[in-house]
Design a protein around this motif. Structure first.
Motif, short mmCIF file in Angstrom:
data_model
loop_
_atom_site.label_atom_id
_atom_site.label_comp_id
_atom_site.label_asym_id
_atom_site.label_seq_id
_atom_site.Cartn_x
_atom_site.Cartn_y
_atom_site.Cartn_z
N LEU A 1 0.77 -1.15 0.01
CA LEU A 1 0.09 -0.01 0.18
C LEU A 1 1.06 1.22 -0.06
O LEU A 1 1.83 1.14 0.84
N GLN A 2 0.64 2.31 -1.00
CA GLN A 2 1.36 3.31 -0.87
C GLN A 2 0.50 4.30 -0.20
O GLN A 2 -0.62 4.65 -0.51
N LEU A 3 1.06 4.90 0.88
CA LEU A 3 0.26 5.83 1.73
C LEU A 3 0.93 7.38 1.47
O LEU A 3 2.01 7.31 1.84
N ARG A 4 0.29 8.20 0.93
CA ARG A 4 0.89 9.51 0.49
C ARG A 4 -0.24 10.44 0.13
O ARG A 4 -1.36 10.08 0.10
N ARG A 5 0.15 11.64 0.53
CA ARG A 5 -0.99 12.65 0.38
C ARG A 5 -0.52 13.62 -0.89
O ARG A 5 0.63 14.18 -1.10
N GLY A 6 -1.28 13.78 -1.88
CA GLY A 6 -1.14 14.42 -3.17
C GLY A 6 0.06 14.07 -3.91
O GLY A 6 0.16 12.68 -3.99
N ALA A 7 0.68 14.62 -4.59
CA ALA A 7 1.88 13.81 -5.52
C ALA A 7 3.07 13.93 -4.81
O ALA A 7 4.18 13.61 -5.31
N GLY A 8 3.33 14.33 -3.34
CA GLY A 8 4.42 14.08 -2.61
C GLY A 8 4.76 12.57 -2.34
O GLY A 8 4.22 11.87 -2.58
N GLN A 9 5.94 12.57 -1.68
CA GLN A 9 6.39 11.33 -1.33
C GLN A 9 5.47 10.69 -0.19
O GLN A 9 5.14 11.48 0.40
N GLY A 10 5.40 9.34 -0.18
CA GLY A 10 4.66 8.72 0.90
C GLY A 10 5.51 7.68 1.56
O GLY A 10 6.69 7.67 1.39
N ARG A 11 4.71 6.53 2.09
CA ARG A 11 5.23 5.59 2.77
C ARG A 11 4.58 4.30 2.09
O ARG A 11 3.42 4.35 1.85
N TYR A 12 5.13 3.29 2.31
CA TYR A 12 4.73 2.07 1.91
C TYR A 12 4.74 1.24 3.14
O TYR A 12 5.46 0.82 4.07
N VAL A 13 3.41 0.46 3.11
CA VAL A 13 3.22 -0.60 4.06
C VAL A 13 2.75 -2.12 3.16
O VAL A 13 2.27 -1.89 2.11
N VAL A 14 3.36 -3.15 3.69
CA VAL A 14 3.09 -4.44 3.14
C VAL A 14 2.06 -5.18 3.94
O VAL A 14 2.11 -5.23 5.26
#
Length: 89
Positions: free
Chosen positions: A39-52
């Motif tokens: 899962l890619q967790l981000r807001r807008g087009a910025g960098q985000g975080r991934y969880v599996v």
């Protein structure tokens, strides 16, 4: 796996990498190549975080243990997506 037994449904990429005895960088490469569920967790087009999804890691390990041979993760992901609701965990 303590997080999972405590009811936490996801692993961080470093945790998933450790469970699979892989480097974090390699797991990130698999995720970016759409060859491993995350899962890619981000807001807008910025960098985000991934969880599996913890289920994905557990099912992959179970599948490999039962297969008795080398498992191609990319092929497993395709099958996992087909059996998962909408491809998500």
């Amino acid at each position: 796996m303590r997080k999972r037994t405590a009811g936490v449904p996801t692993y961080t990429v470093p945790e998933a990498a450790a469970l699979l005895s892989l480097s974090q960088e390699y797991v990130y490469r698999l995720i970016h190549a759409d060859a491993f569920p995350a899962l890619q967790l981000r807001r807008g087009a910025g960098q985000g975080r991934y969880v599996v999804p913890a289920k994905a890691v557990e099912q992959l390990l179970d599948f490999a243990a039962k297969a008795g041979n080398c498992v191609d993760v990319a092929e497993w992901v395709d099958a996992w997506r087909a059996t998962s609701a909408g491809g998500a965990a």
